[in-house]
Write a protein that holds these residues in place. Structure first.
Motif, short mmCIF file in Angstrom:
data_model
loop_
_atom_site.label_atom_id
_atom_site.label_comp_id
_atom_site.label_asym_id
_atom_site.label_seq_id
_atom_site.Cartn_x
_atom_site.Cartn_y
_atom_site.Cartn_z
N ASP A 12 0.83 -1.20 0.00
CA ASP A 12 0.00 0.00 0.00
C ASP A 12 0.87 1.26 0.00
O ASP A 12 0.57 2.24 -0.70
CB ASP A 12 -0.93 0.02 1.21
N HIS A 15 2.36 1.54 -3.46
CA HIS A 15 1.35 1.87 -4.46
C HIS A 15 1.00 3.35 -4.40
O HIS A 15 0.86 4.01 -5.44
CB HIS A 15 0.11 1.01 -4.25
N TYR A 16 0.88 3.89 -3.21
CA TYR A 16 0.56 5.31 -3.07
C TYR A 16 1.68 6.17 -3.65
O TYR A 16 1.42 7.19 -4.32
CB TYR A 16 0.35 5.66 -1.59
N LYS A 19 1.78 5.38 -7.80
CA LYS A 19 0.54 5.19 -8.57
C LYS A 19 0.42 6.10 -9.79
O LYS A 19 -0.21 5.72 -10.78
CB LYS A 19 -0.67 5.36 -7.67
N ASN A 20 1.05 7.27 -9.75
CA ASN A 20 0.95 8.20 -10.88
C ASN A 20 2.25 8.33 -11.65
O ASN A 20 2.42 9.27 -12.45
CB ASN A 20 0.51 9.58 -10.37
N ASP A 26 7.21 2.66 -12.02
CA ASP A 26 5.81 2.59 -11.63
C ASP A 26 5.51 1.33 -10.82
O ASP A 26 6.42 0.55 -10.49
CB ASP A 26 4.91 2.66 -12.87
N VAL A 27 4.24 1.14 -10.50
CA VAL A 27 3.85 -0.02 -9.71
C VAL A 27 4.21 -1.32 -10.43
O VAL A 27 4.66 -2.29 -9.80
CB VAL A 27 2.33 0.03 -9.40
#
Length: 217
Positions: A12, A15-16, A19-20, A26-27
């Motif tokens: 989590d 991912h936060y 995420k963008n 990236d993820v």
């Protein structure tokens, strides 16, 4: 707190942060590193998967290309304290994350634990091959660098020593200043085997790139 809960919280957190992302960090990149690191650890018979998996998930949350490093490290330390890890585990994870990156070759002589070597190998494996090629051009585009800038070298033999330091920034330059070097910097036998095929694919790609760029008919 059990390990599944720790990994879920780390996912989590990662991912936060990612995420963008549009730079190739990236993820999906982190998930591939996690999968590669877990695979390499299993093949190399290394059993401390928690350290490997947490370091894999969190490795780019302090990347200087993506964030303010000092602030990011402080946030990461505070997060790790929430996972009910031992001080030794926290220090181990932070050491891996802070010294695993290529960093223009500056970290190549930093000794890492076997867990750190595995995470470093996994991250470097995702920087080469077909995925590595795609990420390189994505990164260059994000920072408005061109694919390639012509220079006096014209036809380049990437098996020979080339003076790429004088080249203008470009996605293709990145192959010479970093990507073609990574095969020989892998630590584990498993990663070395995986890297060989990916390295050969990049060589084929660059040959084809120049054939098309300097097309003569």
């Amino acid at each position: 707190m059990n390990n599944d809960e720790r990994l879920s919280l780390a996912y989590d957190y990662m991912h936060y942060f990612h995420k963008n992302d549009a730079t190739g960090h990236d993820v999906a990149h982190v998930n591939r590193v996690l999968q590669l690191a877990t695979y390499v650890a299993e093949q190399e018979d290394v059993h401390d998967l928690l350290i490997i998996q947490l370091a894999s998930l969190l490795h780019d949350t302090v990347d200087h290309k993506l964030t303010n490093v000092d602030e990011a490290i402080q946030r990461l330390k505070e997060f790790l304290q929430k996972l009910s890890l031992s001080e030794k585990q926290e220090a181990h994870i932070l050491n891996i994350i802070q010294y695993m990156s290529y960093n223009n070759g500056k970290n190549n002589n930093i000794d890492l634990s076997i867990e750190g070597q595995i995470v470093r190998d996994a991250d470097r494996l995702d920087a080469i091959g077909a995925i590595g090629i795609a990420r390189t051009f994505q990164f260059a585009g994000h920072f408005r660098e061109p694919m390639w800038v012509e220079n006096d070298s014209q036809r380049i033999d990437h098996n020979a020593t080339t003076n790429y330091d004088d080249w203008s920034p470009s996605a293709v330059k990145h192959f010479y200043e970093k990507l073609f070097k990574l095969k020989d910097l892998m630590h584990t036998t498993t990663a070395k085997q995986l890297a060989e095929q990916r390295h050969q694919f990049m060589k084929l790609y660059i040959n084809q790139f120049f054939d098309e760029w300097y097309f003569e008919g």
